[in-house]
Design a protein around this motif. Structure first.
Motif, PDB file in Angstrom:
ATOM      1  N   GLY A  89       0.832  -1.191   0.000  1.00  0.00           N
ATOM      2  CA  GLY A  89       0.000   0.000   0.000  1.00  0.00           C
ATOM      3  C   GLY A  89       0.863   1.235   0.000  1.00  0.00           C
ATOM      4  O   GLY A  89       2.083   1.170   0.177  1.00  0.00           O
ATOM      5  N   ALA A  90       0.235   2.380  -0.190  1.00  0.00           N
ATOM      6  CA  ALA A  90       0.961   3.645  -0.211  1.00  0.00           C
ATOM      7  C   ALA A  90       1.501   3.976   1.182  1.00  0.00           C
ATOM      8  O   ALA A  90       1.062   3.405   2.192  1.00  0.00           O
ATOM      9  N   SER A  91       2.443   4.902   1.231  1.00  0.00           N
ATOM     10  CA  SER A  91       2.999   5.326   2.510  1.00  0.00           C
ATOM     11  C   SER A  91       1.898   5.842   3.424  1.00  0.00           C
ATOM     12  O   SER A  91       0.991   6.559   2.989  1.00  0.00           O
TER      13      SER A  91
ATOM     14  N   ARG B  48       0.421 -14.708  -1.455  1.00  0.00           N
ATOM     15  CA  ARG B  48      -0.834 -14.019  -1.203  1.00  0.00           C
ATOM     16  C   ARG B  48      -0.513 -12.538  -1.028  1.00  0.00           C
ATOM     17  O   ARG B  48       0.470 -12.181  -0.378  1.00  0.00           O
ATOM     18  N   ILE B  49      -1.339 -11.675  -1.596  1.00  0.00           N
ATOM     19  CA  ILE B  49      -1.098 -10.238  -1.547  1.00  0.00           C
ATOM     20  C   ILE B  49      -2.323  -9.552  -0.957  1.00  0.00           C
ATOM     21  O   ILE B  49      -3.453  -9.767  -1.425  1.00  0.00           O
ATOM     22  N   VAL B  50      -2.110  -8.736   0.060  1.00  0.00           N
ATOM     23  CA  VAL B  50      -3.171  -7.932   0.648  1.00  0.00           C
ATOM     24  C   VAL B  50      -2.826  -6.460   0.436  1.00  0.00           C
ATOM     25  O   VAL B  50      -1.774  -5.992   0.869  1.00  0.00           O
ATOM     26  N   VAL B  51      -3.712  -5.749  -0.264  1.00  0.00           N
ATOM     27  CA  VAL B  51      -3.554  -4.317  -0.496  1.00  0.00           C
ATOM     28  C   VAL B  51      -4.358  -3.566   0.552  1.00  0.00           C
ATOM     29  O   VAL B  51      -5.543  -3.869   0.771  1.00  0.00           O
ATOM     30  N   LEU B  52      -3.734  -2.581   1.191  1.00  0.00           N
ATOM     31  CA  LEU B  52      -4.408  -1.780   2.211  1.00  0.00           C
ATOM     32  C   LEU B  52      -4.795  -0.415   1.655  1.00  0.00           C
ATOM     33  O   LEU B  52      -4.076   0.171   0.839  1.00  0.00           O
ATOM     34  N   THR B  53      -5.931   0.092   2.126  1.00  0.00           N
ATOM     35  CA  THR B  53      -6.385   1.425   1.747  1.00  0.00           C
ATOM     36  C   THR B  53      -5.547   2.485   2.458  1.00  0.00           C
ATOM     37  O   THR B  53      -4.754   2.192   3.351  1.00  0.00           O
ATOM     38  N   ARG B  54      -5.780   3.740   2.079  1.00  0.00           N
ATOM     39  CA  ARG B  54      -5.142   4.821   2.819  1.00  0.00           C
ATOM     40  C   ARG B  54      -5.693   4.838   4.241  1.00  0.00           C
ATOM     41  O   ARG B  54      -6.714   4.208   4.542  1.00  0.00           O
TER      42      ARG B  54
ATOM     43  N   GLU C 259      -2.357  -5.741 -12.005  1.00  0.00           N
ATOM     44  CA  GLU C 259      -3.550  -5.782 -11.151  1.00  0.00           C
ATOM     45  C   GLU C 259      -3.268  -5.205  -9.781  1.00  0.00           C
ATOM     46  O   GLU C 259      -4.058  -4.414  -9.240  1.00  0.00           O
ATOM     47  N   VAL C 260      -2.130  -5.584  -9.197  1.00  0.00           N
ATOM     48  CA  VAL C 260      -1.770  -5.067  -7.881  1.00  0.00           C
ATOM     49  C   VAL C 260      -1.506  -3.567  -7.952  1.00  0.00           C
ATOM     50  O   VAL C 260      -1.946  -2.799  -7.083  1.00  0.00           O
ATOM     51  N   GLY C 261      -0.804  -3.121  -9.004  1.00  0.00           N
ATOM     52  CA  GLY C 261      -0.538  -1.696  -9.153  1.00  0.00           C
ATOM     53  C   GLY C 261      -1.806  -0.866  -9.233  1.00  0.00           C
ATOM     54  O   GLY C 261      -1.919   0.188  -8.616  1.00  0.00           O
ATOM     55  N   ARG C 262      -2.769  -1.365 -10.019  1.00  0.00           N
ATOM     56  CA  ARG C 262      -4.059  -0.642 -10.126  1.00  0.00           C
ATOM     57  C   ARG C 262      -4.768  -0.594  -8.776  1.00  0.00           C
ATOM     58  O   ARG C 262      -5.357   0.433  -8.401  1.00  0.00           O
ATOM     59  N   ALA C 263      -4.723  -1.715  -8.036  1.00  0.00           N
ATOM     60  CA  ALA C 263      -5.401  -1.776  -6.741  1.00  0.00           C
ATOM     61  C   ALA C 263      -4.751  -0.823  -5.730  1.00  0.00           C
ATOM     62  O   ALA C 263      -5.448  -0.167  -4.944  1.00  0.00           O
ATOM     63  N   VAL C 264      -3.421  -0.730  -5.751  1.00  0.00           N
ATOM     64  CA  VAL C 264      -2.717   0.169  -4.833  1.00  0.00           C
ATOM     65  C   VAL C 264      -3.095   1.619  -5.121  1.00  0.00           C
ATOM     66  O   VAL C 264      -3.372   2.415  -4.211  1.00  0.00           O
ATOM     67  N   LYS C 265      -3.125   1.996  -6.401  1.00  0.00           N
ATOM     68  CA  LYS C 265      -3.469   3.365  -6.785  1.00  0.00           C
ATOM     69  C   LYS C 265      -4.918   3.686  -6.401  1.00  0.00           C
ATOM     70  O   LYS C 265      -5.220   4.762  -5.883  1.00  0.00           O
TER      71      LYS C 265
END
Length: 267
Positions: free
Chosen positions: A53-55, A216-222, A257-263
Protein backbone atom coordinates in the motif's frame (compact mmCIF):
# COMPACT_ATOMS: atom_id res chain seq x y z
CA UNK A 1 22.50 -18.39 -2.50
CA UNK A 2 22.62 -22.01 -3.66
CA UNK A 3 20.47 -22.81 -6.68
CA UNK A 4 17.29 -24.84 -6.10
CA UNK A 5 17.76 -28.59 -6.19
CA UNK A 6 16.17 -30.69 -8.87
CA UNK A 7 14.49 -32.70 -6.12
CA UNK A 8 12.52 -30.43 -3.77
CA UNK A 9 11.73 -31.66 -0.26
CA UNK A 10 8.72 -29.88 1.17
CA UNK A 11 9.58 -28.30 4.55
CA UNK A 12 7.34 -28.57 7.56
CA UNK A 13 5.19 -25.44 7.54
CA UNK A 14 4.73 -23.30 10.64
CA UNK A 15 3.14 -20.08 11.75
CA UNK A 16 -0.64 -19.95 11.41
CA UNK A 17 -1.66 -16.32 11.87
CA UNK A 18 -5.08 -14.86 12.75
CA UNK A 19 -5.82 -11.13 12.72
CA UNK A 20 -9.31 -10.64 14.09
CA UNK A 21 -11.07 -7.26 14.08
CA UNK A 22 -7.82 -5.37 14.60
CA UNK A 23 -7.77 -1.59 14.80
CA UNK A 24 -4.99 0.60 16.15
CA UNK A 25 -4.93 4.23 17.26
CA UNK A 26 -2.18 6.62 18.27
CA UNK A 27 -2.50 9.61 20.60
CA UNK A 28 -5.52 10.58 22.68
CA UNK A 29 -8.39 13.04 22.76
CA UNK A 30 -8.63 15.40 19.80
CA UNK A 31 -5.10 14.39 18.72
CA UNK A 32 -6.05 10.74 18.40
CA UNK A 33 -5.37 9.19 14.99
CA UNK A 34 -6.73 5.85 13.79
CA UNK A 35 -3.87 4.32 11.80
CA UNK A 36 -5.37 0.95 11.01
CA UNK A 37 -8.52 -1.06 10.85
CA UNK A 38 -10.66 -2.82 11.27
CA UNK A 39 -8.68 -5.64 9.63
CA UNK A 40 -9.48 -9.37 9.46
CA UNK A 41 -6.91 -11.72 7.90
CA UNK A 42 -6.30 -15.44 8.40
CA UNK A 43 -2.95 -16.72 7.11
CA UNK A 44 -2.23 -20.40 6.56
CA UNK A 45 1.07 -21.83 7.89
CA UNK A 46 3.92 -21.56 5.40
CA UNK A 47 2.33 -18.76 3.38
CA UNK A 48 4.21 -15.74 2.04
CA UNK A 49 1.88 -12.80 2.73
CA UNK A 50 2.78 -9.42 1.24
CA UNK A 51 1.17 -6.30 2.69
CA UNK A 52 1.28 -3.56 0.08
CA UNK A 53 0.00 0.00 0.00
CA UNK A 54 0.96 3.65 -0.21
CA UNK A 55 3.00 5.33 2.51
CA UNK A 56 1.01 5.93 5.69
CA UNK A 57 -1.61 3.23 5.07
CA UNK A 58 -0.79 1.32 8.26
CA UNK A 59 1.09 -1.67 6.83
CA UNK A 60 4.14 -1.21 9.11
CA UNK A 61 1.79 -0.67 12.05
CA UNK A 62 0.14 -4.00 11.27
CA UNK A 63 3.55 -5.68 11.10
CA UNK A 64 4.47 -4.31 14.53
CA UNK A 65 1.22 -5.69 15.93
CA UNK A 66 1.99 -9.10 14.39
CA UNK A 67 5.48 -8.98 15.92
CA UNK A 68 4.06 -8.14 19.35
CA UNK A 69 5.89 -4.81 19.57
CA UNK A 70 2.53 -3.12 20.12
CA UNK A 71 -0.92 -4.26 21.28
CA UNK A 72 -4.00 -3.55 19.14
CA UNK A 73 -6.40 -0.88 20.36
CA UNK A 74 -9.17 -3.29 19.38
CA UNK A 75 -9.23 -6.89 18.23
CA UNK A 76 -6.66 -9.65 18.57
CA UNK A 77 -3.58 -11.05 16.85
CA UNK A 78 -2.78 -14.73 17.38
CA UNK A 79 0.23 -16.73 16.19
CA UNK A 80 -0.44 -20.47 16.35
CA UNK A 81 -3.32 -19.67 18.73
CA UNK A 82 -1.45 -17.44 21.19
CA UNK A 83 -0.67 -13.72 21.45
CA UNK A 84 2.61 -12.74 19.77
CA UNK A 85 5.72 -12.32 21.92
CA UNK A 86 8.67 -10.26 20.60
CA UNK A 87 11.66 -12.46 19.82
CA UNK A 88 9.69 -15.66 20.46
CA UNK A 89 7.00 -15.85 17.80
CA UNK A 90 8.87 -13.99 15.03
CA UNK A 91 12.21 -12.95 13.63
CA UNK A 92 12.12 -9.42 12.21
CA UNK A 93 14.13 -7.67 9.48
CA UNK A 94 13.79 -3.87 9.46
CA UNK A 95 14.28 -1.23 6.76
CA UNK A 96 17.84 -0.72 8.03
CA UNK A 97 20.03 -3.68 9.08
CA UNK A 98 20.46 -2.39 12.68
CA UNK A 99 23.60 -4.43 13.20
CA UNK A 100 26.09 -3.94 16.03
CA UNK A 101 29.12 -2.30 14.35
CA UNK A 102 31.52 -3.35 17.12
CA UNK A 103 30.75 -7.01 16.39
CA UNK A 104 31.85 -8.98 13.35
CA UNK A 105 29.43 -10.45 10.83
CA UNK A 106 29.55 -13.76 12.71
CA UNK A 107 29.37 -12.01 16.07
CA UNK A 108 26.04 -10.39 15.15
CA UNK A 109 24.57 -13.78 14.25
CA UNK A 110 26.09 -15.46 17.32
CA UNK A 111 24.45 -12.89 19.60
CA UNK A 112 21.07 -13.75 18.11
CA UNK A 113 21.82 -17.44 18.64
CA UNK A 114 22.71 -16.72 22.27
CA UNK A 115 19.35 -15.01 22.85
CA UNK A 116 17.69 -17.95 21.07
CA UNK A 117 19.29 -20.17 23.75
CA UNK A 118 21.31 -22.21 21.26
CA UNK A 119 23.99 -24.08 23.30
CA UNK A 120 27.41 -22.47 23.14
CA UNK A 121 29.06 -25.55 21.62
CA UNK A 122 26.61 -25.47 18.67
CA UNK A 123 26.67 -21.75 17.91
CA UNK A 124 29.65 -21.70 15.53
CA UNK A 125 28.21 -24.48 13.39
CA UNK A 126 24.76 -22.92 13.38
CA UNK A 127 26.22 -19.47 12.61
CA UNK A 128 28.05 -20.83 9.59
CA UNK A 129 24.92 -22.62 8.38
CA UNK A 130 22.89 -19.40 8.56
CA UNK A 131 25.55 -17.34 6.79
CA UNK A 132 25.77 -19.97 4.06
CA UNK A 133 21.98 -19.93 3.69
CA UNK A 134 22.02 -16.20 2.92
CA UNK A 135 25.05 -16.42 0.63
CA UNK A 136 27.65 -15.10 3.08
CA UNK A 137 29.73 -18.19 3.80
CA UNK A 138 33.32 -17.30 4.66
CA UNK A 139 32.47 -13.81 5.98
CA UNK A 140 32.12 -14.55 9.71
CA UNK A 141 35.29 -12.64 10.65
CA UNK A 142 34.59 -9.57 8.50
CA UNK A 143 33.83 -6.23 10.14
CA UNK A 144 30.39 -4.77 9.47
CA UNK A 145 31.82 -1.68 7.75
CA UNK A 146 33.82 -3.92 5.42
CA UNK A 147 30.74 -5.33 3.70
CA UNK A 148 28.19 -3.70 1.37
CA UNK A 149 24.71 -2.52 2.28
CA UNK A 150 23.18 -5.54 0.56
CA UNK A 151 25.48 -7.87 2.48
CA UNK A 152 24.58 -6.13 5.73
CA UNK A 153 20.92 -6.79 5.02
CA UNK A 154 21.79 -10.46 4.40
CA UNK A 155 23.35 -10.54 7.89
CA UNK A 156 20.12 -9.09 9.28
CA UNK A 157 18.16 -11.85 7.53
CA UNK A 158 20.49 -14.52 8.97
CA UNK A 159 20.06 -13.00 12.41
CA UNK A 160 16.26 -13.04 12.09
CA UNK A 161 16.41 -16.74 11.18
CA UNK A 162 18.61 -17.60 14.18
CA UNK A 163 15.69 -18.45 16.46
CA UNK A 164 13.27 -21.16 15.29
CA UNK A 165 10.29 -18.81 15.35
CA UNK A 166 7.08 -19.61 13.44
CA UNK A 167 6.99 -16.19 11.72
CA UNK A 168 9.52 -14.34 9.54
CA UNK A 169 8.65 -10.63 9.27
CA UNK A 170 10.24 -8.07 6.94
CA UNK A 171 9.46 -4.33 6.91
CA UNK A 172 10.51 -2.84 3.54
CA UNK A 173 14.01 -4.30 3.97
CA UNK A 174 15.27 -3.46 0.48
CA UNK A 175 13.92 0.08 0.06
CA UNK A 176 17.34 1.75 0.40
CA UNK A 177 19.20 -0.61 -1.96
CA UNK A 178 19.97 -0.26 -5.64
CA UNK A 179 17.72 -2.05 -8.13
CA UNK A 180 20.09 -4.93 -8.94
CA UNK A 181 20.86 -5.71 -5.27
CA UNK A 182 17.18 -5.47 -4.45
CA UNK A 183 16.24 -8.02 -7.11
CA UNK A 184 18.94 -10.43 -5.93
CA UNK A 185 17.80 -10.18 -2.32
CA UNK A 186 14.18 -10.64 -3.36
CA UNK A 187 15.19 -13.92 -4.97
CA UNK A 188 17.11 -14.92 -1.85
CA UNK A 189 14.25 -14.15 0.53
CA UNK A 190 11.81 -16.01 -1.71
CA UNK A 191 14.03 -19.10 -1.58
CA UNK A 192 14.85 -18.86 2.14
CA UNK A 193 11.16 -18.52 3.00
CA UNK A 194 10.22 -21.56 0.92
CA UNK A 195 13.05 -23.64 2.39
CA UNK A 196 12.35 -22.72 6.03
CA UNK A 197 8.61 -23.43 5.95
CA UNK A 198 7.94 -20.38 8.12
CA UNK A 199 5.05 -18.07 7.52
CA UNK A 200 6.47 -14.87 6.05
CA UNK A 201 4.90 -11.40 6.18
CA UNK A 202 6.59 -8.81 3.99
CA UNK A 203 5.72 -5.09 3.90
CA UNK A 204 6.30 -3.08 0.73
CA UNK A 205 4.90 -0.18 -1.29
CA UNK A 206 6.01 -1.81 -4.56
CA UNK A 207 3.52 -3.70 -6.74
CA UNK A 208 6.45 -5.33 -8.54
CA UNK A 209 7.97 -6.62 -5.29
CA UNK A 210 4.59 -7.86 -4.09
CA UNK A 211 3.96 -9.75 -7.34
CA UNK A 212 7.36 -11.43 -7.27
CA UNK A 213 7.39 -12.45 -3.61
CA UNK A 214 3.89 -13.23 -2.45
CA UNK A 215 1.88 -16.40 -2.37
CA UNK A 216 -0.83 -14.02 -1.20
CA UNK A 217 -1.10 -10.24 -1.55
CA UNK A 218 -3.17 -7.93 0.65
CA UNK A 219 -3.55 -4.32 -0.50
CA UNK A 220 -4.41 -1.78 2.21
CA UNK A 221 -6.39 1.42 1.75
CA UNK A 222 -5.14 4.82 2.82
CA UNK A 223 -5.36 5.60 6.55
CA UNK A 224 -7.01 4.04 8.42
CA UNK A 225 -5.71 0.99 6.58
CA UNK A 226 -8.30 -1.61 5.67
CA UNK A 227 -8.21 -4.53 3.25
CA UNK A 228 -8.91 -3.29 -0.28
CA UNK A 229 -7.79 -6.46 -2.07
CA UNK A 230 -6.95 -9.95 -0.81
CA UNK A 231 -5.42 -11.84 -3.71
CA UNK A 232 -4.10 -15.42 -3.74
CA UNK A 233 -1.15 -15.86 -6.13
CA UNK A 234 -0.87 -18.90 -8.36
CA UNK A 235 2.67 -18.33 -9.67
CA UNK A 236 5.31 -21.02 -8.94
CA UNK A 237 7.51 -20.25 -5.91
CA UNK A 238 10.21 -22.91 -6.21
CA UNK A 239 12.10 -24.59 -9.03
CA UNK A 240 11.61 -21.68 -11.45
CA UNK A 241 14.10 -19.25 -12.96
CA UNK A 242 13.55 -15.80 -11.47
CA UNK A 243 14.25 -13.97 -14.73
CA UNK A 244 11.81 -16.16 -16.66
CA UNK A 245 9.18 -15.53 -14.00
CA UNK A 246 9.64 -11.76 -14.18
CA UNK A 247 9.26 -11.87 -17.98
CA UNK A 248 6.18 -14.09 -18.02
CA UNK A 249 2.76 -12.73 -19.09
CA UNK A 250 1.20 -14.08 -15.89
CA UNK A 251 3.62 -12.04 -13.80
CA UNK A 252 2.97 -8.91 -15.85
CA UNK A 253 -0.79 -9.28 -15.41
CA UNK A 254 -0.45 -9.81 -11.65
CA UNK A 255 1.86 -6.81 -11.25
CA UNK A 256 -0.56 -4.62 -13.21
CA UNK A 257 -3.55 -5.78 -11.15
CA UNK A 258 -1.77 -5.07 -7.88
CA UNK A 259 -0.54 -1.70 -9.15
CA UNK A 260 -4.06 -0.64 -10.13
CA UNK A 261 -5.40 -1.78 -6.74
CA UNK A 262 -2.72 0.17 -4.83
CA UNK A 263 -3.47 3.36 -6.79
CA UNK A 264 -7.23 2.97 -6.32
CA UNK A 265 -6.85 2.22 -2.60
CA UNK A 266 -4.71 5.33 -2.09
CA UNK A 267 -7.14 7.64 -3.91
Amino acid sequence: MPSPSDVVTEPETRGGLRINGVSHRYGSGKDQVTALGPVDITVDPGSFLVLVGASGCGKSTLLRLIAGFETPSEGTVAVEGTAPTPGVTSGVVFQQPRLFPWRTVGGNVELALKYAKVPNDRRTERRDQLLQRVGLDGTADRKIWEISGGQQQRVAIARALAAETPLFLLDEPFAALDALTRERLQEDVRQVSAESGRTTVFVTHSADEAAFLGSRIVVLTRRPGQVALDLPVDLPRTGVDAEELRLSPEYARLRAEVGRAVKAAAA
